[in-house]
Design a protein around this motif. Structure first.
Motif, PDB file in Angstrom:
ATOM      1  N   SER A  25     -10.459  -4.486   4.464  1.00  0.00           N
ATOM      2  CA  SER A  25     -10.623  -3.210   3.767  1.00  0.00           C
ATOM      3  C   SER A  25      -9.435  -2.308   4.070  1.00  0.00           C
ATOM      4  O   SER A  25      -8.655  -2.559   4.988  1.00  0.00           O
ATOM      5  N   ASP A  26      -9.297  -1.234   3.310  1.00  0.00           N
ATOM      6  CA  ASP A  26      -8.149  -0.324   3.408  1.00  0.00           C
ATOM      7  C   ASP A  26      -8.002   0.215   4.827  1.00  0.00           C
ATOM      8  O   ASP A  26      -8.933   0.807   5.392  1.00  0.00           O
ATOM      9  N   LEU A  27      -6.835   0.004   5.424  1.00  0.00           N
ATOM     10  CA  LEU A  27      -6.598   0.428   6.804  1.00  0.00           C
ATOM     11  C   LEU A  27      -6.708   1.946   6.954  1.00  0.00           C
ATOM     12  O   LEU A  27      -7.264   2.444   7.942  1.00  0.00           O
ATOM     13  N   HIS A  28      -6.164   2.689   5.992  1.00  0.00           N
ATOM     14  CA  HIS A  28      -6.211   4.154   6.016  1.00  0.00           C
ATOM     15  C   HIS A  28      -6.808   4.627   4.694  1.00  0.00           C
ATOM     16  O   HIS A  28      -6.074   4.875   3.739  1.00  0.00           O
ATOM     17  N   PRO A  29      -8.113   4.742   4.597  1.00  0.00           N
ATOM     18  CA  PRO A  29      -8.748   5.129   3.328  1.00  0.00           C
ATOM     19  C   PRO A  29      -8.197   6.436   2.789  1.00  0.00           C
ATOM     20  O   PRO A  29      -7.748   7.308   3.545  1.00  0.00           O
ATOM     21  N   ALA A  30      -8.228   6.561   1.458  1.00  0.00           N
ATOM     22  CA  ALA A  30      -7.689   7.750   0.805  1.00  0.00           C
ATOM     23  C   ALA A  30      -8.482   9.003   1.185  1.00  0.00           C
ATOM     24  O   ALA A  30      -9.695   8.948   1.409  1.00  0.00           O
ATOM     25  N   LEU A  31      -7.785  10.130   1.250  1.00  0.00           N
ATOM     26  CA  LEU A  31      -8.427  11.418   1.480  1.00  0.00           C
ATOM     27  C   LEU A  31      -9.101  11.887   0.196  1.00  0.00           C
ATOM     28  O   LEU A  31      -8.564  11.699  -0.903  1.00  0.00           O
ATOM     29  N   GLU A 182       4.941  -6.727  -2.803  1.00  0.00           N
ATOM     30  CA  GLU A 182       3.983  -7.631  -3.448  1.00  0.00           C
ATOM     31  C   GLU A 182       3.665  -8.835  -2.573  1.00  0.00           C
ATOM     32  O   GLU A 182       2.509  -9.286  -2.518  1.00  0.00           O
ATOM     33  N   TYR A 183       4.669  -9.359  -1.868  1.00  0.00           N
ATOM     34  CA  TYR A 183       4.502 -10.627  -1.171  1.00  0.00           C
ATOM     35  C   TYR A 183       4.495 -10.534   0.354  1.00  0.00           C
ATOM     36  O   TYR A 183       4.076 -11.478   1.017  1.00  0.00           O
ATOM     37  N   GLY A 184       4.963  -9.430   0.915  1.00  0.00           N
ATOM     38  CA  GLY A 184       5.190  -9.428   2.349  1.00  0.00           C
ATOM     39  C   GLY A 184       4.454  -8.402   3.168  1.00  0.00           C
ATOM     40  O   GLY A 184       4.635  -8.347   4.387  1.00  0.00           O
ATOM     41  N   ILE A 185       3.622  -7.569   2.549  1.00  0.00           N
ATOM     42  CA  ILE A 185       2.894  -6.526   3.267  1.00  0.00           C
ATOM     43  C   ILE A 185       1.495  -7.015   3.601  1.00  0.00           C
ATOM     44  O   ILE A 185       0.845  -7.669   2.781  1.00  0.00           O
ATOM     45  N   ALA A 186       1.008  -6.680   4.786  1.00  0.00           N
ATOM     46  CA  ALA A 186      -0.353  -7.069   5.159  1.00  0.00           C
ATOM     47  C   ALA A 186      -1.353  -6.584   4.113  1.00  0.00           C
ATOM     48  O   ALA A 186      -1.267  -5.455   3.627  1.00  0.00           O
ATOM     49  N   ALA A 187      -2.307  -7.440   3.773  1.00  0.00           N
ATOM     50  CA  ALA A 187      -3.231  -7.157   2.679  1.00  0.00           C
ATOM     51  C   ALA A 187      -4.102  -5.937   2.948  1.00  0.00           C
ATOM     52  O   ALA A 187      -4.533  -5.267   2.008  1.00  0.00           O
ATOM     53  N   TYR A 188      -4.361  -5.609   4.210  1.00  0.00           N
ATOM     54  CA  TYR A 188      -5.204  -4.451   4.517  1.00  0.00           C
ATOM     55  C   TYR A 188      -4.433  -3.138   4.413  1.00  0.00           C
ATOM     56  O   TYR A 188      -5.018  -2.062   4.514  1.00  0.00           O
ATOM     57  N   LYS A 189      -3.125  -3.214   4.209  1.00  0.00           N
ATOM     58  CA  LYS A 189      -2.320  -2.000   4.023  1.00  0.00           C
ATOM     59  C   LYS A 189      -2.150  -1.658   2.540  1.00  0.00           C
ATOM     60  O   LYS A 189      -1.900  -0.500   2.196  1.00  0.00           O
ATOM     61  N   SER A 190      -2.222  -2.657   1.704  1.00  0.00           N
ATOM     62  CA  SER A 190      -2.039  -2.455   0.260  1.00  0.00           C
ATOM     63  C   SER A 190      -3.148  -3.181  -0.473  1.00  0.00           C
ATOM     64  O   SER A 190      -3.031  -4.362  -0.793  1.00  0.00           O
ATOM     65  N   THR A 191      -4.233  -2.473  -0.712  1.00  0.00           N
ATOM     66  CA  THR A 191      -5.422  -3.085  -1.311  1.00  0.00           C
ATOM     67  C   THR A 191      -5.470  -2.836  -2.815  1.00  0.00           C
ATOM     68  O   THR A 191      -4.682  -2.073  -3.366  1.00  0.00           O
ATOM     69  N   GLU A 192      -6.408  -3.505  -3.456  1.00  0.00           N
ATOM     70  CA  GLU A 192      -6.690  -3.300  -4.878  1.00  0.00           C
ATOM     71  C   GLU A 192      -5.464  -3.477  -5.772  1.00  0.00           C
ATOM     72  O   GLU A 192      -5.254  -2.741  -6.722  1.00  0.00           O
ATOM     73  N   ASP A 193      -4.629  -4.478  -5.404  1.00  0.00           N
ATOM     74  CA  ASP A 193      -3.471  -4.843  -6.225  1.00  0.00           C
ATOM     75  C   ASP A 193      -2.544  -3.651  -6.454  1.00  0.00           C
ATOM     76  O   ASP A 193      -1.932  -3.506  -7.523  1.00  0.00           O
ATOM     77  N   PHE A 194      -2.405  -2.799  -5.427  1.00  0.00           N
ATOM     78  CA  PHE A 194      -1.633  -1.572  -5.616  1.00  0.00           C
ATOM     79  C   PHE A 194      -0.165  -1.850  -5.921  1.00  0.00           C
ATOM     80  O   PHE A 194       0.445  -1.153  -6.748  1.00  0.00           O
TER      81      PHE A 194
END
Length: 444
Positions: A25-31, A182-194
């Motif tokens: 899940s999102d590491l830092h959820p949106a405010l 797109e290819y190199g960032i941990a998935a929990y840092k960039s969720t929902e195909d951002f």
């Protein structure tokens, strides 16, 4: 991960779908709106703001936070995006704890900085949700620029050039644009195909054409590009990976961390992604941390990062190191690999303890491993490149290379610090210099 690498201890489905979703899940959820106003209210709006000085893209941080505080997040987003068109992704992955937030006056006085990164995400997400691009193109110049690489540097350069009226063609080796994002960032840092959504939004400026599956040295040459385009920007990142250089490095189960992260980012169902029971990651940077943490989140029992120098010298920030440890990753420092053991497939990896000067102490140890990830740096891949400075393309302060009409920026160029935000700044600044040079030529 090909079937050959699947040793007995490497298997998919160590966690069920619910467990995977919770971990990724999102590491830092949106405010939300109220949280953003409360967070913005903590800013002192310093006149000589150290946070702005620390930002590689020179965002006017006090201004955009004041704009959020006064209920105008659209204006805040424009302040951010005028300097950093990938401000949405940078808000998610930028190491703010060692940049803007580290020098925040609130951090100095109270040990708790203004949440600059999350406020930046709040503003940029607000604008992106409107599906309206905040910038328009200047009058068309009739000039065409080739950009090699659709990563942060290339996208930043292409957008700024398009905004200034040039037509841009981006060539990228991979099937999808975004590069590291797109290819190199941990998935929990960039969720929902951002990452993909941000590229689509960026391309809304118009004037940018993307050609995928095109690699420099294989499908393109620098000579051809300089002949067909008015200028060229190289932002293709680093394509090669350093080898361990020890006996057994080629055993099954020893793979590159960047390939693992890429496969994870593109996997439609993480429960199908194989992971080892005992995992060892060699390296001390963000790639090492991202690979190690995600192995734990996939259900690996024991995950260890081994780094050859002291922990204080790890390239990964202290925050990222503590995140890894909080997820159950062990970190061993001052140790270098000397051999990978196993009968065709890795079973153990042997290390030698080292001093601060990397000299072996004479003491060795072994770790059980059915999966070993190399995360010891990447190398520049390609032929016919401009002059190099060490292992990267030599550039001046504006990104100009040794070849007339060719600029470079991002990880493939010298002088940077291999951060997404720095790559964005270098792409933007090169675009401004390209525009200046092209207009000088046009005006005689």
């Amino acid at each position: 991960m090909d079937a050959k690498a699947l040793a007995p201890g490497i298997q998919p489905g160590r966690l069920d779908k619910a467990g995977i979703e919770a971990g990724f899940s999102d590491l830092h959820p949106a405010l939300d709106d109220h949280e953003a106003l409360v967070a913005a209210d903590r800013c002192y709006f310093c006149h000589d703001a150290p946070c702005a000085t620390a930002c590689p893209t020179d965002i006017d941080i006090p201004l955009f936070i004041r704009q959020i505080a006064t209920g105008t997040p659209d204006a805040a987003a424009r302040t951010i995006l005028s300097q950093n068109i990938l401000g949405g992704m940078c808000a998610r992955v930028c190491p703010t704890e060692t940049l803007c937030e580290e020098v925040c006056v609130r951090e100095t006085a109270e040990g708790k900085p203004v949440e600059i990164g999350r406020l930046q995400r709040y503003a940029t997400d607000t604008v992106m949700a409107q599906y309206v691009h905040p910038f328009e193109r200047d009058a068309l110049t009739g000039k065409r620029v080739a950009v090699v690489g659709a990563g942060p540097a290339g996208l930043s350069c292409a957008h700024r050039l398009a905004m200034m009226g040039h037509d841009v063609v981006i060539f990228d080796e991979r099937p999808k644009p975004g590069g590291l994002n797109e290819y190199g960032i941990a998935a929990y840092k960039s969720t929902e195909d951002f990452a993909a959504r941000e590229v689509d939004w960026l391309m809304g400026i118009g004037g940018i054409e993307l050609k995928s599956g095109m690699a420099l040295g294989r499908d393109l040459t620098l000579e051809r590009l300089t002949a067909e385009y008015d200028a060229v920007f190289l932002g293709m990142g680093l394509g090669g990976v350093n080898a361990l250089g020890v006996p057994g490095d080629d055993r099954d189960g020893v793979v590159d961390a960047v390939d693992f992260i890429s496969e994870l980012r593109q996997a439609p169902d993480l429960t199908t992604l194989p992971v080892g029971r005992n995992v060892v990651v060699i390296g001390g940077g963000m790639t090492a941390v991202d690979a190690a943490v995600q192995c734990r989140l996939l259900g690996a029992r024991d995950v260890t990062i081994v780094y050859r120098r002291s922990q204080s010298r790890m390239a990964a920030s202290r925050y990222e190191q503590e995140l890894a440890q909080a997820k159950g990753v062990r970190i061993i420092c001052n140790a270098s690999p000397v051999a990978v053991h196993g009968n065709g497939t890795v079973r153990e990896i042997e290390f030698a303890y080292t001093g601060d000067d990397l000299t072996p102490t004479g003491e060795t140890f072994r770790l059980p491993a059915d999966q070993v990830f190399r995360a010891i740096g990447q190398t520049l891949a390609g032929v016919g490149l401009p002059d190099l400075d060490g292992r990267k393309i030599a550039v001046d302060g504006t990104g100009r290379t040794s070849v007339k009409g060719v600029w470079a920026g991002g990880d493939c160029a010298s002088g940077g610090d291999d951060l997404t935000v720095t790559a964005v700044a270098e792409g933007r600044d090169a675009a401004i210099d390209i525009h200046t040079r092209l207009m000088e030529q046009a005006n005689g």
